[in-house]
Design a protein around this motif. Structure first.
Motif, mmCIF file in Angstrom:
data_model
loop_
_atom_site.group_PDB
_atom_site.id
_atom_site.type_symbol
_atom_site.label_atom_id
_atom_site.label_comp_id
_atom_site.label_asym_id
_atom_site.label_seq_id
_atom_site.Cartn_x
_atom_site.Cartn_y
_atom_site.Cartn_z
ATOM 1 N N THR A 45 -1.828 31.956 87.348
ATOM 2 C CA THR A 45 -0.785 31.516 87.472
ATOM 3 C C THR A 45 -0.611 30.437 88.422
ATOM 4 O OG1 THR A 45 0.469 33.378 86.614
ATOM 5 C CG2 THR A 45 1.783 31.793 87.736
ATOM 6 N N ALA A 46 -1.018 30.795 89.871
ATOM 7 C CA ALA A 46 -1.101 30.015 90.631
ATOM 8 C C ALA A 46 -2.033 28.522 90.564
ATOM 9 C CB ALA A 46 -1.501 30.366 92.281
ATOM 10 N N VAL A 50 -4.371 30.101 98.580
ATOM 11 C CA VAL A 50 -3.544 31.214 98.111
ATOM 12 C C VAL A 50 -4.232 32.343 97.728
ATOM 13 C CG1 VAL A 50 -2.079 31.773 95.845
ATOM 14 C CG2 VAL A 50 -2.106 29.666 96.592
ATOM 15 N N VAL A 51 -4.059 33.416 98.590
ATOM 16 C CA VAL A 51 -4.825 34.748 98.377
ATOM 17 C C VAL A 51 -4.176 35.652 97.330
ATOM 18 C CG1 VAL A 51 -5.389 36.868 99.430
ATOM 19 C CG2 VAL A 51 -5.585 34.623 100.907
ATOM 20 N N VAL A 91 -2.113 29.422 104.556
ATOM 21 C CA VAL A 91 -2.404 30.681 103.859
ATOM 22 C C VAL A 91 -1.070 31.065 103.268
ATOM 23 C CG1 VAL A 91 -3.592 32.972 103.849
ATOM 24 C CG2 VAL A 91 -4.317 31.039 105.156
ATOM 25 N N TYR A 92 -1.166 31.528 101.905
ATOM 26 C CA TYR A 92 -0.241 32.166 101.094
ATOM 27 C C TYR A 92 -0.616 33.270 100.264
ATOM 28 C CZ TYR A 92 1.336 27.396 102.581
ATOM 29 O OH TYR A 92 1.589 26.341 103.256
ATOM 30 N N LEU A 93 0.047 34.344 100.249
ATOM 31 C CA LEU A 93 0.103 35.325 99.442
ATOM 32 C C LEU A 93 0.705 35.540 97.842
ATOM 33 C CD1 LEU A 93 0.414 38.496 101.898
ATOM 34 C CD2 LEU A 93 -1.746 37.280 101.125
ATOM 35 N N ALA A 94 0.011 35.879 97.063
ATOM 36 C CA ALA A 94 0.648 35.963 95.776
ATOM 37 C C ALA A 94 0.046 37.372 94.950
ATOM 38 C CB ALA A 94 0.076 35.023 94.644
ATOM 39 N N SER A 138 5.749 35.112 92.942
ATOM 40 C CA SER A 138 5.019 35.042 94.252
ATOM 41 C C SER A 138 3.989 33.668 93.933
ATOM 42 C CB SER A 138 4.241 36.165 94.788
ATOM 43 O OG SER A 138 3.391 36.801 93.858
ATOM 44 N N ALA A 139 3.125 33.644 93.024
ATOM 45 C CA ALA A 139 2.427 32.696 92.612
ATOM 46 C C ALA A 139 3.004 31.267 92.832
ATOM 47 C CB ALA A 139 1.647 32.788 91.480
ATOM 48 N N LEU A 140 4.375 31.155 91.911
ATOM 49 C CA LEU A 140 4.963 29.782 92.123
ATOM 50 C C LEU A 140 5.287 29.399 93.393
ATOM 51 C CD1 LEU A 140 4.716 29.974 89.061
ATOM 52 C CD2 LEU A 140 7.336 29.318 88.988
#
Length: 386
Positions: free
Chosen positions: A15-16, A211-212, A347-350, A367-369
């Motif tokens: 999705t990300a 994106v982790v 750094v971002y979490l999904a 969270s991905a968006l």
């Protein structure tokens, strides 16, 4: 052109990747496994099992997003006669209808449950202990926890409403979740997303936003951040194929304790060889319980709803899913209190245990968006329609 690295090729990661690529970014996805999909993989071979019972809820934002891009594909609707074979175990016997006290919690006029009270306490005030306990256990189909009554009343109420909505929200992509993942991966490829499998990342790149999109446990190890924890469920998964017999239940919900069995070939015959039925079950277990405890409860439900199943088994598999069933919110907490999407320094979490709203896979999607919108400095609404 923006460049973004996505670690993890499951539903959240894809999705990300798609969202970023549609916004014009150059994206690379790294997946440690040899195939994409994460927990949305469908097993290869004659028995097309998912990792636990799966369905897409059509009431969430990801449904419209996937349909807009033609990523869902053909659906396998539940035939009306099969849907009528939903059974509920209550006080040790099978029923066709829930206890009346439980239905009182589903009326349109029931007020919004509070965040800071456990579901059992709140629901008992509304309808009495029997109805509250039955409703709590039924909601386990959408939260995979051994004691839903101990969780935040608001958290459980949302899942109970979604799981009992009419017409049902649960939708089944024909061929299992892998069909959706394959379409997402194909679209990502056509958008120029670079996807590397068997690529385990131990050190974060520093030249792009990252994106982790892994499990929270994997993210904690990768980022070296011990704060990345949240409560989840622990569930015994029981998958088996049996020779077809007229009269088998479509699904069984345990109102005496948390648990759910579902005959997935009721709506999708392609999941098992001709003349066989594929049944998948999830039985949440407490921290002190073993896989064997969950299997024993699953077999009790099978004895009630699938006559002679032991002599009809053609294939069987069992496993335990520990912390792989999404977040659960304890009293006094909500999705906003989970680990934040933005971890700083690009750094971002999904994933399904981070700070985003929704039920089950909707958390991964939202969270991905959010992660991509932060990484690109774009408005999330713009990305939804990119």
């Amino acid at each position: 052109m923006h460049r973004i690295t996505v670690i993890g090729g499951g539903f959240a990661g894809l999705t990300a990747a798609l969202t970023a690529a549609e916004a014009g970014a150059k994206v690379t996805v790294y997946e440690a496994h040899h195939t994409l999909g994460g927990r949305a993989r469908t097993a290869e071979g004659p028995y097309r099992t998912n990792e636990g019972p799966h369905a897409l809820y059509s009431g969430g934002p990801h449904w419209a997003w996937l349909r807009q891009r033609d990523l869902i594909g053909p659906l396998a609707p539940i035939p009306p006669l099969e849907a009528a074979r939903l059974r509920l175990r209550h006080k040790g016997v099978l029923r066709r209808t829930p206890p009346f006290a439980m239905l009182k919690l589903l009326r349109p006029g029931v007020r919004q449950a509070p965040v800071d009270v456990d579901f059992m306490t709140w629901a008992t005030e509304q309808t009495g202990e029997e109805g509250a306990r039955a409703a709590a256990h039924y909601s386990a189909v959408a939260l995979f926890h051994h004691d839903p009554g101990s969780l935040s009343a608001a958290f459980v109420q949302e899942r109970l409403r979604r799981a009992t909505k009419l017409p049902p929200e649960a939708q089944y992509p024909r061929g299992g979740w892998a069909s959706v993942i394959d379409r997402m991966a194909s679209r990502a490829w056509n958008l120029g997303v670079r996807m590397e499998t068997l690529a385990r990342i131990d050190t974060l790149p520093t030249d792009t936003p990252v994106v982790v999109a892994t499990s929270l446990d994997a993210a904690r190890r990768l980022l070296g951040d011990d704060s990345l924890t949240w409560a989840g469920g622990r569930t015994t998964l029981v998958d088996l194929a049996v020779r077809t017999r007229r009269g088998d239940a479509f699904a069984v919900s345990d109102l005496d304790s948390s648990g759910w069995l579902e005959r997935f070939t009721a709506q999708d015959r392609s999941l098992a060889p001709a003349g066989e039925q594929l049944i998948q079950g999830q039985i949440p277990i407490a921290p002190h319980e073993t896989k064997a405890d969950g299997i024993a409860r699953a077999e009790q439900l099978l004895d009630l709803a699938f006559e002679g199943w032991r002599g009809r088994v053609t294939w069987r598999r069992e496993a335990v899913a520990n912390g792989r069933t999404g977040a659960v919110d304890l009293p006094g907490t909500s999705w906003r209190d989970r680990p934040a999407v933005d971890r700083g320094d690009g750094v971002y979490l999904a994933g399904d245990q981070v700070a985003a709203p929704g039920v089950l896979s909707e958390v991964s999607f939202n969270s991905a968006l959010t992660a991509v919108s932060l990484a690109l400095g774009r408005n999330t609404l713009d990305l939804k329609h990119a």
